[in-house]
Design a protein around this motif. Structure first.
Motif, PDB file in Angstrom:
ATOM      1  N   ASP A 185     -11.164  12.004  18.391  1.00 60.83           N
ATOM      2  CA  ASP A 185     -11.646  10.624  18.456  1.00 60.83           C
ATOM      3  C   ASP A 185     -10.747   9.690  17.639  1.00 60.83           C
ATOM      4  O   ASP A 185     -10.449   8.566  18.059  1.00 60.83           O
ATOM      5  CB  ASP A 185     -13.083  10.544  17.933  1.00 60.83           C
ATOM      6  N   LEU A 186     -10.307  10.160  16.467  1.00 63.89           N
ATOM      7  CA  LEU A 186      -9.429   9.337  15.639  1.00 63.89           C
ATOM      8  C   LEU A 186      -8.080   9.109  16.310  1.00 63.89           C
ATOM      9  O   LEU A 186      -7.490   8.027  16.192  1.00 63.89           O
ATOM     10  CB  LEU A 186      -9.235   9.985  14.264  1.00 63.89           C
ATOM     11  N   LEU A 187      -7.586  10.126  17.008  1.00 64.19           N
ATOM     12  CA  LEU A 187      -6.328   9.967  17.740  1.00 64.19           C
ATOM     13  C   LEU A 187      -6.468   8.894  18.811  1.00 64.19           C
ATOM     14  O   LEU A 187      -5.567   8.074  19.019  1.00 64.19           O
ATOM     15  CB  LEU A 187      -5.905  11.296  18.361  1.00 64.19           C
ATOM     16  N   VAL A 188      -7.613   8.901  19.488  1.00 61.13           N
ATOM     17  CA  VAL A 188      -7.880   7.873  20.498  1.00 61.13           C
ATOM     18  C   VAL A 188      -7.905   6.489  19.839  1.00 61.13           C
ATOM     19  O   VAL A 188      -7.323   5.523  20.353  1.00 61.13           O
ATOM     20  CB  VAL A 188      -9.230   8.141  21.201  1.00 61.13           C
ATOM     21  N   THR A 217      -6.289  16.862   8.624  1.00 65.88           N
ATOM     22  CA  THR A 217      -6.202  16.065   7.394  1.00 65.88           C
ATOM     23  C   THR A 217      -5.179  14.950   7.550  1.00 65.88           C
ATOM     24  O   THR A 217      -5.401  13.810   7.128  1.00 65.88           O
ATOM     25  CB  THR A 217      -5.806  16.967   6.210  1.00 65.88           C
ATOM     26  N   TYR A 218      -4.043  15.287   8.181  1.00 62.87           N
ATOM     27  CA  TYR A 218      -2.990  14.284   8.395  1.00 62.87           C
ATOM     28  C   TYR A 218      -3.512  13.136   9.261  1.00 62.87           C
ATOM     29  O   TYR A 218      -3.280  11.958   8.955  1.00 62.87           O
ATOM     30  CB  TYR A 218      -1.786  14.931   9.058  1.00 62.87           C
ATOM     31  N   VAL A 219      -4.229  13.457  10.322  1.00 62.87           N
ATOM     32  CA  VAL A 219      -4.750  12.421  11.223  1.00 62.87           C
ATOM     33  C   VAL A 219      -5.764  11.542  10.486  1.00 62.87           C
ATOM     34  O   VAL A 219      -5.752  10.310  10.623  1.00 62.87           O
ATOM     35  CB  VAL A 219      -5.388  13.059  12.465  1.00 62.87           C
ATOM     36  N   ARG A 220      -6.616  12.163   9.671  1.00 71.15           N
ATOM     37  CA  ARG A 220      -7.604  11.383   8.906  1.00 71.15           C
ATOM     38  C   ARG A 220      -6.910  10.458   7.914  1.00 71.15           C
ATOM     39  O   ARG A 220      -7.322   9.306   7.724  1.00 71.15           O
ATOM     40  CB  ARG A 220      -8.568  12.329   8.184  1.00 71.15           C
ATOM     41  N   GLN A 221      -5.866  10.973   7.257  1.00 70.82           N
ATOM     42  CA  GLN A 221      -5.117  10.136   6.318  1.00 70.82           C
ATOM     43  C   GLN A 221      -4.408   8.993   7.037  1.00 70.82           C
ATOM     44  O   GLN A 221      -4.333   7.873   6.519  1.00 70.82           O
ATOM     45  CB  GLN A 221      -4.108  10.988   5.545  1.00 70.82           C
ATOM     46  N   LEU A 222      -3.891   9.282   8.226  1.00 77.46           N
ATOM     47  CA  LEU A 222      -3.207   8.261   9.009  1.00 77.46           C
ATOM     48  C   LEU A 222      -4.180   7.154   9.394  1.00 77.46           C
ATOM     49  O   LEU A 222      -3.872   5.960   9.296  1.00 77.46           O
ATOM     50  CB  LEU A 222      -2.597   8.896  10.260  1.00 77.46           C
ATOM     51  N   ALA A 223      -5.378   7.550   9.813  1.00 79.85           N
ATOM     52  CA  ALA A 223      -6.397   6.564  10.177  1.00 79.85           C
ATOM     53  C   ALA A 223      -6.824   5.762   8.954  1.00 79.85           C
ATOM     54  O   ALA A 223      -7.011   4.544   9.029  1.00 79.85           O
ATOM     55  CB  ALA A 223      -7.595   7.268  10.805  1.00 79.85           C
ATOM     56  N   GLY A 224      -6.959   6.463   7.818  1.00 82.63           N
ATOM     57  CA  GLY A 224      -7.340   5.773   6.591  1.00 82.63           C
ATOM     58  C   GLY A 224      -6.281   4.791   6.144  1.00 82.63           C
ATOM     59  O   GLY A 224      -6.581   3.701   5.628  1.00 82.63           O
ATOM     60  N   ARG A 225      -5.008   5.167   6.345  1.00 81.48           N
ATOM     61  CA  ARG A 225      -3.893   4.296   5.959  1.00 81.48           C
ATOM     62  C   ARG A 225      -3.979   2.953   6.667  1.00 81.48           C
ATOM     63  O   ARG A 225      -3.706   1.904   6.067  1.00 81.48           O
ATOM     64  CB  ARG A 225      -2.566   4.974   6.320  1.00 81.48           C
ATOM     65  N   TYR A 226      -4.371   2.971   7.928  1.00 83.26           N
ATOM     66  CA  TYR A 226      -4.406   1.745   8.717  1.00 83.26           C
ATOM     67  C   TYR A 226      -5.817   1.173   8.879  1.00 83.26           C
ATOM     68  O   TYR A 226      -6.006   0.196   9.590  1.00 83.26           O
ATOM     69  CB  TYR A 226      -3.805   2.004  10.097  1.00 83.26           C
ATOM     70  N   GLY A 227      -6.784   1.791   8.206  1.00 77.56           N
ATOM     71  CA  GLY A 227      -8.147   1.293   8.313  1.00 77.56           C
ATOM     72  C   GLY A 227      -8.714   1.416   9.716  1.00 77.56           C
ATOM     73  O   GLY A 227      -9.508   0.578  10.155  1.00 77.56           O
ATOM     74  N   GLN A 282       0.846  -1.191   0.000  1.00 81.70           N
ATOM     75  CA  GLN A 282       0.000   0.000   0.000  1.00 81.70           C
ATOM     76  C   GLN A 282       0.883   1.243   0.000  1.00 81.70           C
ATOM     77  O   GLN A 282       1.829   1.341   0.774  1.00 81.70           O
ATOM     78  CB  GLN A 282      -0.911   0.013   1.234  1.00 81.70           C
ATOM     79  N   VAL A 283       0.578   2.194  -0.870  1.00 81.77           N
ATOM     80  CA  VAL A 283       1.350   3.431  -0.936  1.00 81.77           C
ATOM     81  C   VAL A 283       0.820   4.411   0.095  1.00 81.77           C
ATOM     82  O   VAL A 283      -0.375   4.685   0.161  1.00 81.77           O
ATOM     83  CB  VAL A 283       1.261   4.076  -2.331  1.00 81.77           C
ATOM     84  N   THR A 284       1.708   4.933   0.919  1.00 83.49           N
ATOM     85  CA  THR A 284       1.359   5.952   1.900  1.00 83.49           C
ATOM     86  C   THR A 284       2.403   7.059   1.838  1.00 83.49           C
ATOM     87  O   THR A 284       3.300   7.023   1.009  1.00 83.49           O
ATOM     88  CB  THR A 284       1.315   5.345   3.320  1.00 83.49           C
ATOM     89  N   THR A 285       2.271   8.043   2.701  1.00 83.93           N
ATOM     90  CA  THR A 285       3.273   9.097   2.795  1.00 83.93           C
ATOM     91  C   THR A 285       3.627   9.321   4.254  1.00 83.93           C
ATOM     92  O   THR A 285       2.820   9.053   5.149  1.00 83.93           O
ATOM     93  CB  THR A 285       2.765  10.427   2.208  1.00 83.93           C
ATOM     94  N   ASP A 286       4.844   9.801   4.498  1.00 82.84           N
ATOM     95  CA  ASP A 286       5.213  10.123   5.864  1.00 82.84           C
ATOM     96  C   ASP A 286       4.933  11.589   6.136  1.00 82.84           C
ATOM     97  O   ASP A 286       4.320  12.285   5.322  1.00 82.84           O
ATOM     98  CB  ASP A 286       6.681   9.766   6.140  1.00 82.84           C
ATOM     99  N   THR A 287       5.358  12.081   7.295  1.00 83.17           N
ATOM    100  CA  THR A 287       5.048  13.448   7.694  1.00 83.17           C
ATOM    101  C   THR A 287       5.701  14.494   6.806  1.00 83.17           C
ATOM    102  O   THR A 287       5.279  15.644   6.787  1.00 83.17           O
ATOM    103  CB  THR A 287       5.497  13.689   9.150  1.00 83.17           C
ATOM    104  N   LYS A 288       6.716  14.115   6.066  1.00 85.53           N
ATOM    105  CA  LYS A 288       7.391  15.059   5.171  1.00 85.53           C
ATOM    106  C   LYS A 288       6.914  14.921   3.737  1.00 85.53           C
ATOM    107  O   LYS A 288       7.446  15.543   2.834  1.00 85.53           O
ATOM    108  CB  LYS A 288       8.910  14.834   5.236  1.00 85.53           C
ATOM    109  N   GLY A 289       5.901  14.072   3.532  1.00 85.64           N
ATOM    110  CA  GLY A 289       5.366  13.895   2.196  1.00 85.64           C
ATOM    111  C   GLY A 289       6.106  12.881   1.352  1.00 85.64           C
ATOM    112  O   GLY A 289       5.796  12.704   0.176  1.00 85.64           O
TER     113      GLY A 289
END
Length: 221
Positions: free
Chosen positions: A190-193, A150-160, A90-97
């Motif tokens: 909530d997503l962070l939790v 947006t970053y947190v939502r993408q992070l959650a999406g990355r890991y389902g 799966q293609v993802t990005t880190d904090t620096k893009g």
């Protein structure tokens, strides 16, 4: 020598017939012995028809007529997504893009070099120590300070990961309201939790992201 040239021609034809721009050595291995395939790959690289991205991973290439530099025929993101498809990652990005290939439960430690960019592999075993998700105590520099939500939502999406309130969450919210305190929870919190519960973020990482999110939110008000 003649047999090597014949293999180069067969390999060239095989590569040209393939859709896409990424070629794995494993796909070409049936065409000859290991040493023959290695020599043929080197010849195709010298001719500017292939460029090596990483161990066993190649891309169709073009040679610039003015500079004679050999470059991939397509952009970095296209290559990364094709590599991911072939490796079932799966293609993802880190904090620096920067691009990251998540291989799940398969252990892959190599890197891909795509022009000036480097694609890092991450898997279930090394994810907890992967630099994009690690931070020293009190250090939030690895996390974004803008578009944090947006970053947190993408992070959650990355890991389902999704937030599902538990009985404890509902009880705590009720008690807080009865006490007359404001409830400051929201979708991002909530997503962070949920990410913490799923083991994708540590307590310090959650705190760092939450601080950045709240600061950004306060500045935008």
């Amino acid at each position: 020598m003649g047999s090597t040239m014949k293999l180069v021609d067969r390999m060239r034809q095989s590569i040209r017939r393939r859709s896409g721009h990424v070629v794995l050595r494993a796909e070409l291995a049936p065409l000859g012995s290991a040493s023959q395939v290695s020599e043929a790959l080197k010849a195709l690289q010298r001719d500017g028809e292939l460029i090596r991205l990483g161990a066993g991973v190649y891309a169709k290439a073009l040679r610039d007529e003015s500079t004679r530099e050999v470059m991939p025929a397509v952009d970095v993101e296209t290559l990364a997504r094709e590599v991911a498809l072939k490796l079932k990652a799966q293609v993802t990005t880190d904090t620096k893009g920067s691009l990251v290939l998540d291989t799940g439960d398969r252990r892959v430690s190599r890197k891909l070099a795509l022009g000036q960019s480097t694609v890092q592999y991450v898997n279930n075993r090394n994810r907890r120590t992967f630099t994009t998700l690690r931070m020293k105590p009190g250090d939030t520099s690895k996390f974004p300070t803008t578009n944090v939500g947006t970053y947190v939502r993408q992070l959650a999406g990355r890991y389902g990961v999704r937030y599902t309130p538990t009985a404890v969450d509902k009880w705590a919210e009720t008690v807080t309201r009865l006490a007359g305190d404001e409830v400051h929870s929201g979708p991002v919190q909530d997503l962070l939790v949920a990410l913490k519960r799923a083991g994708r973020l540590t307590k310090d990482e959650v705190a760092g992201l939450l601080v950045n999110y709240l600061r950004e939110h306060k500045q935008s008000v």
